[in-house]
Design a protein around this motif. Structure first.
Motif, PDB file in Angstrom:
ATOM      1  N   ASP A   9       0.822  -1.211   0.000  1.00  0.00           N
ATOM      2  CA  ASP A   9       0.000   0.000   0.000  1.00  0.00           C
ATOM      3  C   ASP A   9       0.857   1.263   0.000  1.00  0.00           C
ATOM      4  O   ASP A   9       0.391   2.346   0.354  1.00  0.00           O
ATOM      5  CB  ASP A   9      -0.927  -0.023   1.230  1.00  0.00           C
ATOM      6  N   GLY A  10       2.118   1.115  -0.392  1.00  0.00           N
ATOM      7  CA  GLY A  10       3.002   2.278  -0.458  1.00  0.00           C
ATOM      8  C   GLY A  10       3.347   2.864   0.892  1.00  0.00           C
ATOM      9  O   GLY A  10       3.718   4.041   0.989  1.00  0.00           O
ATOM     10  N   PHE A  11       3.242   2.067   1.942  1.00  0.00           N
ATOM     11  CA  PHE A  11       3.574   2.454   3.319  1.00  0.00           C
ATOM     12  C   PHE A  11       2.689   3.586   3.848  1.00  0.00           C
ATOM     13  O   PHE A  11       3.068   4.287   4.776  1.00  0.00           O
ATOM     14  CB  PHE A  11       5.057   2.835   3.444  1.00  0.00           C
ATOM     15  N   ARG A  12       1.495   3.734   3.269  1.00  0.00           N
ATOM     16  CA  ARG A  12       0.599   4.797   3.740  1.00  0.00           C
ATOM     17  C   ARG A  12       0.146   4.568   5.180  1.00  0.00           C
ATOM     18  O   ARG A  12      -0.111   5.532   5.910  1.00  0.00           O
ATOM     19  CB  ARG A  12      -0.608   4.923   2.802  1.00  0.00           C
ATOM     20  N   ASP A  13       0.016   3.296   5.593  1.00  0.00           N
ATOM     21  CA  ASP A  13      -0.428   2.994   6.957  1.00  0.00           C
ATOM     22  C   ASP A  13       0.737   2.705   7.908  1.00  0.00           C
ATOM     23  O   ASP A  13       0.515   2.407   9.084  1.00  0.00           O
ATOM     24  CB  ASP A  13      -1.380   1.794   6.952  1.00  0.00           C
ATOM     25  N   TRP A  14       1.949   2.766   7.393  1.00  0.00           N
ATOM     26  CA  TRP A  14       3.141   2.515   8.230  1.00  0.00           C
ATOM     27  C   TRP A  14       3.317   3.654   9.227  1.00  0.00           C
ATOM     28  O   TRP A  14       3.056   4.820   8.930  1.00  0.00           O
ATOM     29  CB  TRP A  14       4.366   2.414   7.331  1.00  0.00           C
ATOM     30  N   ARG A  15       3.772   3.311  10.423  1.00  0.00           N
ATOM     31  CA  ARG A  15       4.073   4.340  11.419  1.00  0.00           C
ATOM     32  C   ARG A  15       5.353   3.955  12.168  1.00  0.00           C
ATOM     33  O   ARG A  15       5.626   2.775  12.412  1.00  0.00           O
ATOM     34  CB  ARG A  15       2.923   4.505  12.420  1.00  0.00           C
TER      35      ARG A  15
ATOM     36  N   ALA B 235       4.507  10.344   6.042  1.00  0.00           N
ATOM     37  CA  ALA B 235       4.218  11.710   5.594  1.00  0.00           C
ATOM     38  C   ALA B 235       4.600  12.726   6.661  1.00  0.00           C
ATOM     39  O   ALA B 235       5.132  13.805   6.347  1.00  0.00           O
ATOM     40  CB  ALA B 235       2.743  11.840   5.246  1.00  0.00           C
TER      41      ALA B 235
ATOM     42  N   ASP C 164      12.364   7.925  -3.405  1.00  0.00           N
ATOM     43  CA  ASP C 164      11.982   7.155  -2.230  1.00  0.00           C
ATOM     44  C   ASP C 164      12.912   5.964  -2.051  1.00  0.00           C
ATOM     45  O   ASP C 164      13.320   5.316  -3.029  1.00  0.00           O
ATOM     46  CB  ASP C 164      10.545   6.647  -2.361  1.00  0.00           C
TER      47      ASP C 164
ATOM     48  N   SER D  70       3.683   8.952  11.043  1.00  0.00           N
ATOM     49  CA  SER D  70       3.548   8.386   9.703  1.00  0.00           C
ATOM     50  C   SER D  70       4.745   8.816   8.849  1.00  0.00           C
ATOM     51  O   SER D  70       5.497   9.738   9.199  1.00  0.00           O
ATOM     52  CB  SER D  70       2.255   8.874   9.055  1.00  0.00           C
TER      53      SER D  70
END
Length: 259
Positions: free
Chosen positions: A96-102, A118, A203, A116
């Protein structure tokens, strides 16, 4: 203010670097056999402490690793260690492109953090072109951009009793124990110590540690943990792995890998 190193200082540092690399290579070649002996562990630990002490005697606390020009950047930055973790959670995050990674920062801190990718990219960043020196004998120059670790530690508020920063990773090298590494507070607060999310203007690739890896430019490559998921502040290594401060250290490598 850092003074300009004298020629004698530079010669001493080159000698120490060569000695450290030679000693490291010798250790790695026979670590599986030699480190079964408590006596040999003491010899290696004593040598590591001596190298660390001498290097810090000769170099400023804030002395910078050499930085290079864009013309020196390697066309492809060689990957070391794990290149595609098989952890199910990691693979889901990567898909998922590390969108939910923290990133979690906890342990001996006043304010635990959960950030996150971002949010990390929105923080002030540093870009540096440096050389990665692997204990296996190869080197590679790349451009890294990321958050200065010291800035994150300041934001979390490190408690006085904390002595080490531990990096917990998503990979298990060759299916073994979870990978982890650690730095002392001096190296953690060094201005070139980054949690990097960008390599050579793009990236960070998965093979090189996406979404976040450690860059500790005054250390050998095995200290630069990839796939960092959690940063923990601790007083000792007693409850971590085999108690020696890192995945490879638990298997005989020296904890101090300064160059």
């Amino acid at each position: 203010m850092n003074r300009t190193p004298r020629p004698t200082d530079l010669r001493r540092r080159r000698f120490l670097t060569r000695a450290a690399l030679a000693g490291g290579t010798l250790l790695l070649a026979g670590c599986d056999r030699l480190t079964r002996s408590d006596a040999m562990r003491q010899v290696f630990d004593t040598g590591s402490a001596l190298t660390q002490g001498v290097q810090r005697l000769l170099a400023s606390r804030q002395a910078l690793a050499r930085e290079y020009s864009p013309a020196d950047i390697a066309p492809t930055f060689r990957a070391n260690g794990t290149t595609n973790p098989d952890d199910a959670t990691y693979r889901r995050l990567a898909a998922d492109g590390f969108r939910d990674w923290r990133l979690t920062i906890d342990g001996l801190v006043e304010t635990p953090l959960s950030l996150s990718l971002a949010e990390l990219k929105a923080m002030p960043s540093r870009t540096q072109i440096t050389r990665h020196d692997c204990v296996e004998g190869w080197s590679c120059i790349g451009q890294w951009t990321g958050v200065v670790l010291g800035d994150l530690l300041a934001r979390a508020g490190v408690r006085d009793e904390a002595r080490f920063v531990v990096f917990h990773c998503a990979d298990r090298y060759r299916g073994g124990d979870p990978y982890y590494e650690s730095l002392d507070m001096l190296e953690a607060y060094h201005p070139q110590t980054l949690l990097a999310y960008d390599l050579n203007g793009a990236d960070l690739p998965i093979a090189n540690g996406a979404p976040l890896r450690l860059r500790a430019e005054r250390q050998l490559g095995y200290k630069m943990a990839k796939y960092v998921m959690r940063v923990e502040l601790v007083e000792s290594f007693a409850s971590l792995g085999r108690g020696r401060g890192g995945y490879w250290e638990d298997r005989g490598y020296q904890w101090w890998a300064g160059i």
